[in-house]
Design a protein around this motif. Structure first.
Motif, PDB file in Angstrom:
ATOM      1  N   GLU A  17     -13.090   4.621 -10.128  1.00 52.98           N
ATOM      2  CA  GLU A  17     -12.103   3.679 -10.783  1.00 52.98           C
ATOM      3  C   GLU A  17     -10.722   4.571 -10.845  1.00 52.98           C
ATOM      4  N   THR A  18     -10.568   6.006 -10.810  1.00 57.34           N
ATOM      5  CA  THR A  18      -9.432   6.770 -10.738  1.00 57.34           C
ATOM      6  C   THR A  18      -8.494   6.633  -9.516  1.00 57.34           C
ATOM      7  N   LEU A  19      -9.080   6.035  -8.572  1.00 59.66           N
ATOM      8  CA  LEU A  19      -8.295   5.936  -7.417  1.00 59.66           C
ATOM      9  C   LEU A  19      -7.231   4.629  -7.775  1.00 59.66           C
ATOM     10  N   ALA A  20      -5.982   4.691  -7.215  1.00 56.49           N
ATOM     11  CA  ALA A  20      -5.070   3.800  -7.585  1.00 56.49           C
ATOM     12  C   ALA A  20      -4.213   3.657  -6.392  1.00 56.49           C
ATOM     13  N   LEU A  21      -3.884   2.329  -6.168  1.00 61.25           N
ATOM     14  CA  LEU A  21      -2.938   1.981  -4.837  1.00 61.25           C
ATOM     15  C   LEU A  21      -1.439   2.531  -5.230  1.00 61.25           C
ATOM     16  N   GLY A 296     -20.861  -4.253   4.663  1.00 64.26           N
ATOM     17  CA  GLY A 296     -19.801  -4.968   3.785  1.00 64.26           C
ATOM     18  C   GLY A 296     -18.409  -4.461   4.006  1.00 64.26           C
ATOM     19  N   ILE A 297     -17.457  -5.394   3.946  1.00 67.58           N
ATOM     20  CA  ILE A 297     -16.088  -5.216   4.139  1.00 67.58           C
ATOM     21  C   ILE A 297     -15.285  -5.443   2.817  1.00 67.58           C
ATOM     22  N   HIS A 298     -14.529  -4.429   2.316  1.00 66.33           N
ATOM     23  CA  HIS A 298     -13.687  -4.588   0.997  1.00 66.33           C
ATOM     24  C   HIS A 298     -12.156  -4.396   1.555  1.00 66.33           C
ATOM     25  N   ARG A 299     -11.237  -5.182   0.710  1.00 71.85           N
ATOM     26  CA  ARG A 299      -9.805  -4.569   0.861  1.00 71.85           C
ATOM     27  C   ARG A 299      -9.695  -3.244   0.467  1.00 71.85           C
ATOM     28  N   LEU A 300      -8.565  -2.693   0.991  1.00 72.84           N
ATOM     29  CA  LEU A 300      -8.159  -1.383   0.782  1.00 72.84           C
ATOM     30  C   LEU A 300      -8.014  -1.201  -0.786  1.00 72.84           C
ATOM     31  N   GLU A 301      -7.505  -1.826  -1.555  1.00 78.01           N
ATOM     32  CA  GLU A 301      -7.250  -1.761  -2.930  1.00 78.01           C
ATOM     33  C   GLU A 301      -8.372  -1.724  -3.579  1.00 78.01           C
ATOM     34  N   ARG A 302      -9.656  -2.456  -3.206  1.00 74.79           N
ATOM     35  CA  ARG A 302     -10.956  -2.453  -3.749  1.00 74.79           C
ATOM     36  C   ARG A 302     -11.935  -1.289  -3.349  1.00 74.79           C
ATOM     37  N   ALA A 303     -11.340  -0.275  -3.104  1.00 74.49           N
ATOM     38  CA  ALA A 303     -12.057   0.929  -2.558  1.00 74.49           C
ATOM     39  C   ALA A 303     -13.028   1.165  -3.477  1.00 74.49           C
ATOM     40  N   ALA A 304     -12.717   1.049  -4.876  1.00 74.42           N
ATOM     41  CA  ALA A 304     -13.660   1.664  -5.963  1.00 74.42           C
ATOM     42  C   ALA A 304     -15.016   0.876  -5.735  1.00 74.42           C
TER      43      ALA A 304
END
Length: 324
Positions: A17-21, A296-304
């Motif tokens: 969760e520390t990752l931020a767009l 599974g495929i996730h959007r970039l902003e959902r990397a966490a």
């Protein structure tokens, strides 16, 4: 082109969760470099370790994680030959894949097979290079030998199953769920085993063990190593570092071999060239053995979200981020 692009930024070490767009400035191109519009990025266990500060390579903060991606070349810098704008490519990076764009050395690129999606292409290089370095370069796996793959339902394990089958070994896959065992069977495993089964090692005699898990499988799996066998220490996705009494090595006349695919490529140019040639050969035809299985495929902003699935060992095959 605009002057900036979006990326998942790690400004402090910690949980996913520390990752931020963030909006980052576009860097200039240097000699021998290309700029790629990333369509998809592979998610790997080292990404999770790097974000938390537990990986052996610790880039200075802030950084953008991610070691593999696929996309289209936007422009080429001076001195680049053999590539042009619009080419669909696979990127091997030393960080920066969790982004809409990346700058890469031209020699780090591979051609994307026409029959593969960007997600499949992005999921290929890390697992394939790890498998080749472990099984061929370090493990000396030969046709007719028996290969035991632990953690066989994840991206790295499936890469080893595919390459082991390609080499001509008899591959035995160990995976913790029916879905993961089914994935290993699709990748070519001759036998798939549930490690929760009592005495699951039975009469197994593996010439080579591919181990990206560590504890809790190490102790039981050691019983399956044949005399003179090679145990490949690839990682510790299980969370524990096994301790190996030296007498076990002596009694089995076994080899315990550490595997760091990225480090070998940097330290040994000849091995890096051999690995590059092997990966290119693997990609020929596009639809052959080794095509990644996407879990599974996730959007970039959902990397966490993707990294949490990886941490919980709930992913079957490779997880991928898409940028749209």
């Amino acid at each position: 082109m605009t002057s900036s692009y979006r990326a998942m930024h790690c400004r402090e070490l910690g949980p996913p969760e520390t990752l931020a767009l963030a909006e980052l400035p576009r860097p200039p191109l240097g000699d021998g470099e290309v700029r790629v519009r990333i369509r998809a990025a592979g998610v790997n266990y080292p990404d999770l370790l790097q974000v938390s500060g537990q990986y052996q390579h610790k880039p200075p903060l802030p950084f953008v994680p991610g070691f593999e991606a696929a996309g289209d070349i936007l422009e080429t810098g001076p001195g680049v030959a053999g590539w042009k704008a619009g080419d669909a490519v696979i990127l091997r990076l030393r960080g920066g894949a969790y982004a809409e764009e990346a700058v890469a050395r031209a020699e780090w690129l591979l051609p994307k097979p026409a029959g593969w999606s960007y997600a499949e292409a992005a999921a290929f290089p890390v697992a394939a290079a790890t498998a080749w370095t472990a099984l061929v370069s370090r493990g000396r796996l030969a046709a007719g030998e028996t290969l035991l793959v632990l953690g066989a339902g994840g991206g790295t394990g499936l890469g080893a199953v595919s390459l082991g089958t390609r080499v001509g070994a008899r591959v035995i896959a160990v995976a913790s769920s029916p879905e993961k065992r089914a994935a290993a069977a699709r990748a070519g495993a001759a036998l798939c085993i549930d490690p929760a089964t009592p005495d699951w090692t039975g009469n197994l005699q593996a010439d080579v063990v591919f181990d990206p898990v560590g504890e809790p499988l190490f102790g039981a799996a050691w019983k399956a190593l044949a005399p003179g066998g090679r145990w490949l220490v690839v990682g510790f996705a299980g969370g524990g570092f096994p301790r190996v009494p030296a007498n076990r090595l002596l009694l089995r006349e076994a080899e315990l071999i550490g595997v760091r695919a990225g480090e070998q490529a940097r330290r040994n140019p000849a091995a890096a060239q051999q690995c590059d040639a092997a990966l290119r050969d693997w990609l020929v035809g596009g639809d052959g053995a080794g095509r990644p299985q996407i879990g599974g495929i996730h959007r970039l902003e959902r990397a966490a979200d993707a990294l949490r699935l990886l941490a919980g060992r709930r992913a079957v095959g490779k997880l991928v981020l898409e940028t749209g």
